[in-house]
Scaffold this motif. Structure first.
Motif, short mmCIF file in Angstrom:
data_model
loop_
_atom_site.label_atom_id
_atom_site.label_comp_id
_atom_site.label_asym_id
_atom_site.label_seq_id
_atom_site.Cartn_x
_atom_site.Cartn_y
_atom_site.Cartn_z
N VAL A 40 -4.69 2.80 -10.98
CA VAL A 40 -3.41 3.19 -10.37
C VAL A 40 -2.37 3.75 -11.34
N ARG A 85 -1.20 9.90 -13.64
CA ARG A 85 -0.69 10.90 -12.70
C ARG A 85 -1.70 11.28 -11.63
N SER A 138 -4.35 9.61 -10.42
CA SER A 138 -4.58 8.52 -9.47
C SER A 138 -3.37 8.29 -8.59
N ALA A 139 -2.18 8.36 -9.19
CA ALA A 139 -0.95 8.15 -8.41
C ALA A 139 -0.79 9.24 -7.35
N ALA A 140 -1.07 10.47 -7.71
CA ALA A 140 -0.97 11.56 -6.73
C ALA A 140 -2.00 11.38 -5.61
N TYR A 141 -3.22 11.02 -5.97
CA TYR A 141 -4.25 10.83 -4.96
C TYR A 141 -3.92 9.66 -4.03
N LEU A 142 -3.50 8.54 -4.60
CA LEU A 142 -3.17 7.38 -3.78
C LEU A 142 -1.94 7.64 -2.91
N THR A 143 -0.99 8.44 -3.40
CA THR A 143 0.16 8.83 -2.58
C THR A 143 -0.28 9.69 -1.41
N LEU A 144 -1.19 10.61 -1.65
CA LEU A 144 -1.71 11.46 -0.58
C LEU A 144 -2.41 10.62 0.50
N GLY A 150 -2.12 7.32 1.01
CA GLY A 150 -1.15 6.41 1.62
C GLY A 150 -0.24 7.12 2.60
N GLY A 151 0.18 8.33 2.27
CA GLY A 151 0.99 9.11 3.19
C GLY A 151 0.24 9.47 4.46
N SER A 194 -10.03 6.60 -6.70
CA SER A 194 -8.95 6.67 -7.67
C SER A 194 -9.44 6.24 -9.05
#
Length: 120
Positions: free
Chosen positions: A18, A21, A23-29, A31-32, A96
């Motif tokens: 997590v 950058r 992983s954070a972008a992928y998890l945000t996508l 999660g959104g 991720s």
């Protein structure tokens, strides 16, 4: 293995999953997409309102394919919603981690190259 050797390994695994950058972008996508899919039935009344859950599944597809197969094998195509939602979350975390490992490998290769200078 002692507790002192397990804790840094788990911390490193979590950091890889997590804390970068990519992983954070992928998890945000993902999660959104899951948040939109959860809220959309409150506002959409059309017959295809439940098809919104296709997007989170597609964003996690290579790993989610195994979850879909397990749902088909275990429940005969009538798996409960919690199984698929949990599968999306687990698939996103696994991907991720893989994305982070690739990211770290590529950055490590870039950092180990010698830089050309005028003296070379």
């Amino acid at each position: 293995m002692t507790k002192t050797t397990i804790t840094p390994r788990i911390r490193t695994l979590i950091r890889l999953t997590v804390a970068n950058r990519a992983s954070a972008a992928y998890l945000t996508l993902v999660g959104g997409a899951m948040a939109v899919a959860a809220v959309q039935p409150l506002f959409g009344t059309g017959p295809d309102a439940s098809l919104i859950w296709v997007w989170p599944a597609l964003f996690t597809f290579p790993a989610f394919g195994f979850v879909a197969w397990l749902g088909e094998a275990g429940w005969g195509g009538d798996a409960p919603a919690w199984f698929f939602i949990g599968g999306i979350v687990l698939s996103a975390l696994i991907q991720s981690l893989a994305l982070s490992a690739v990211w770290q490998t590529l950055r490590g290769r870039r950092g180990s190259r010698r830089h050309l200078t005028a003296a070379n």
